[in-house]
Design an enzyme around this catalytic site. Structure first.
Site, PDB file in Angstrom:
ATOM      1  N   GLY A 183      -2.020  -3.629   2.974  1.00 28.79           N
ATOM      2  CA  GLY A 183      -1.136  -2.696   2.299  1.00 28.79           C
ATOM      3  C   GLY A 183      -1.900  -1.640   1.535  1.00 28.79           C
ATOM      4  O   GLY A 183      -3.131  -1.682   1.431  1.00 28.79           O
TER       5      GLY A 183
ATOM      6  N   GLU B 123      -9.058 -12.743   5.561  1.00 31.32           N
ATOM      7  CA  GLU B 123      -8.294 -12.891   6.798  1.00 31.32           C
ATOM      8  C   GLU B 123      -8.432 -11.654   7.670  1.00 31.32           C
ATOM      9  O   GLU B 123      -8.645 -11.753   8.871  1.00 31.32           O
ATOM     10  CB  GLU B 123      -6.797 -13.036   6.482  1.00 31.32           C
ATOM     11  CG  GLU B 123      -6.384 -14.260   5.758  1.00 31.32           C
ATOM     12  CD  GLU B 123      -4.910 -14.176   5.405  1.00 31.32           C
ATOM     13  OE1 GLU B 123      -4.206 -15.129   5.737  1.00 31.32           O
ATOM     14  OE2 GLU B 123      -4.472 -13.166   4.820  1.00 31.32           O
TER      15      GLU B 123
ATOM     16  N   ASN C 260       8.175 -11.211   5.481  1.00 31.91           N
ATOM     17  CA  ASN C 260       7.218 -11.461   6.557  1.00 31.91           C
ATOM     18  C   ASN C 260       6.829 -12.925   6.683  1.00 31.91           C
ATOM     19  O   ASN C 260       6.593 -13.418   7.773  1.00 31.91           O
ATOM     20  CB  ASN C 260       5.950 -10.624   6.341  1.00 31.91           C
ATOM     21  CG  ASN C 260       6.246  -9.160   6.079  1.00 31.91           C
ATOM     22  OD1 ASN C 260       5.845  -8.605   5.066  1.00 31.91           O
ATOM     23  ND2 ASN C 260       6.973  -8.532   6.982  1.00 31.91           N
TER      24      ASN C 260
ATOM     25  N   GLY D  65      -1.485 -16.038   4.355  1.00 31.00           N
ATOM     26  CA  GLY D  65      -2.602 -16.813   3.816  1.00 31.00           C
ATOM     27  C   GLY D  65      -2.768 -16.687   2.319  1.00 31.00           C
ATOM     28  O   GLY D  65      -3.760 -17.167   1.762  1.00 31.00           O
TER      29      GLY D  65
END
EC number: 3.1.2.1
Length: 526
Positions: free
Chosen positions: A279, A302, A392, A396
């Protein structure tokens, strides 16, 4: 059929060349109700040709709602899963998704969805936890995996993501490999740990972000592979939302905090391995670090986004580990233009390793993620708007926040509604859904300031969060709520974490009724 020269170059295991098929030739393999695994993570490295062929088949034969699958992907897939949702081709989906069509179908009840910690999802799939209703003892019928090369032993070289592919292949009845010749080969940047179940599992041996086991492709039994399909479609990653005053303010607060931690000896000068979510706030934080003169940084995360390229290019970042490189088209062009230098400082691992709590805690990762809302006692909601509407999925964030040395959440202090430019406060009296508890969060940052919550009691945390992080439009309201809650709790001998349950969700109910969280008054409590 004619096999392209590019495909011949990428597929170095000769027997597979006899299994080359067009995507549409595989349609008869797929039956309603099957369980499918896809490669991919955060929209890159996902199969494209076969999912698109199935969409065409459904469209041409009016099979919407009649050819549906249980779909498992390491995290979010590409635009194909949204088209599957639009064509009513998904029965169940896990553990994370991105896109309006699939989220709409989930919230309308047309798709059953469950989210799970991404470090746990692939292993729990291999345990058979998610397919208990099957009568044939199978787990996955097919795994469709994107490769950028196939080695001489038949093993698979993934593309810009690994995700849950090693686990999916292990428990899949059959495997279809899409070799993407539109993407350069990623051979050499992966490090693959194949799943080992308890009681035989051993500790991961990695002590630094650049440690490797040395296996750079995913082993697969060639007998499982039923088809090789050439894919010529690149990943489609939309442009990143540019940083703005709000996100730059958050980045500034964090950079100042890191400098202070270094000054007091709580962090080394090159910090510790960084994890950052997705983001514009996450991008702004990384951009802020790029201009903050920190050197010899490392990353254990990630997903790598475009902003990390700046750290590589200005010499600030020594090495990065992730499970996905989610770059825009311009970002990939930048990376490939300097690929020889870039690939030696990057490692892509499976998500059970990149998100592994053991590794996160051992390395002392600094974790930074964005919530939907945080309450005054530091419980965070990452998934469900107003407690019910799925965005969403958990992703993680909890893997990292529960186990990091420094667990940080960042968000705007307020968001607009149709009737009020600051109609939604990120700081609320009580979170409408809890993904991360008060015990997981160390630092909260908004554009207003930074709240250091380490070692504080709940009441101390509440004052710190309201004073440092709440938007000015909500500070008085939140303080009034806390004062009243403390007064009520003192009378009833429950002063540890004061609440007025009658008013705890009044921000949310007022938003639903009036389009703003700015309540006029609180309900009286005795």
């Amino acid at each position: 059929m004619t096999i392209s020269n590019l495909l011949k170059q990428r597929v170095r295991y000769a027997p597979y060349l006899k299994k080359v098929k067009e995507a549409h030739e595989l349609i008869p393999l797929f039956k309603n109700g099957q369980y499918l695994g896809w490669s991919g993570f955060t929209g890159v490295g996902t199969p494209k040709a076969v999912p698109e062929a199935l969409i065409d088949h459904v469209e041409k034969n009016n099979l919407q709602g009649k050819l549906r699958f249980n779909l498992f992907v390491g995290a979010s897939a590409g635009p194909e899963e949204n088209r599957w949702a639009e064509h009513d081709m998904i029965i169940k989906r896990a553990p994370h998704q991105v896109g309006k069509p699939i989220a709409k179908a989930i919230n309308q009840g047309r798709i059953e969805f469950f989210d799970k910690h991404l470090s746990m999802f692939p292993q729990d799939l291999t345990y058979g936890f998610y397919t208990r209703e099957r009568k044939d003892n199978k787990i996955l019928d097919y795994t469709i995996i994107e490769a950028t090369a196939i080695k001489e032993d038949g093993s698979i070289v993934p593309g810009p993501s690994v995700g849950g592919s090693p686990e999916f292949i292990t428990v899949s009845d059959k495997v279809i490999i899409e070799v993407n010749t539109a993407t350069p080969s990623f051979e050499g940047i992966h490090d693959i740990d194949m799943p080992v179940n308890p009681p035989f599992r051993k500790p991961y041996p990695y002590l630094k972000v650049d440690d490797k086991c040395g296996v750079d492709s995913i082993p697969v039994d060639p007998e499982k592979v039923v088809a090789i399909v050439e894919s010529t479609m690149r990943d489609q990653v939309p442009p990143n939302t540019p940083s703005d005053d709000m996100s730059r303010a958050i980045a500034g607060h964090l950079v100042e905090f890191f400098r202070n931690e270094v000054k007091h000896g709580r962090l080394p000068e090159n910090l510790l391995p960084l994890q950052s979510g997705i983001g514009n706030i996450a991008n702004a934080v990384i951009e802020g670090l790029a201009g903050a003169q920190f050197k010899h940084l490392t990353v254990w995360t990630e997903v790598l986004q475009d902003s990390f390229l700046d750290l590589f290019e200005n010499g600030s970042l020594d090495y990065a580990t992730a499970t996905s490189v989610r770059l825009t088209e311009k970002g990939f062009d930048r990376a490939f233009a300097n690929w020889e230098n870039f690939k030696h400082r990057l490692c892509l691992r499976s998500q059970v390793v990149s998100n592994n709590p053991e590794m996160i805690r051992r390395l002392g990762v600094i974790a930074m993620n964005t919530p939907v809302e945080v309450d005054i006692y530091a419980h965070a909601n990452s998934t469900n708007v107003n407690g019910s509407r799925m965005l969403n999925g958990l992703g993680g964030s909890a893997d990292f926040l529960r186990n990091a040395k420094l667990s940080i959440m960042h968000a705007p202090s307020a968001r607009p509604t149709k009737v009020d430019p600051t109609g939604i406060s990120t700081i609320v009296p009580m979170a409408s859904h809890v993904d991360q508890t008060e015990h997981d969060l160390d630092i909260l940052v908004t554009d207003q300031g930074l709240a250091d919550l380490r070692g504080l009691s709940p009441k101390e945390r509440a004052r710190e969060i309201i004073n440092k992080c709440a938007h000015p439009d909500y500070q008085a309201l939140l303080t009034d709520y806390l004062d009243r809650a403390e007064h009520y709790a003192k009378k009833h001998n429950c002063l540890h974490e004061p609440h007025m349950l009658k008013n705890a969700f009044k921000f949310h109910t007022n938003l639903a009724e009036k389009g703003t969280m700015k309540v006029d008054s609180w309900e009286p409590v005795d």
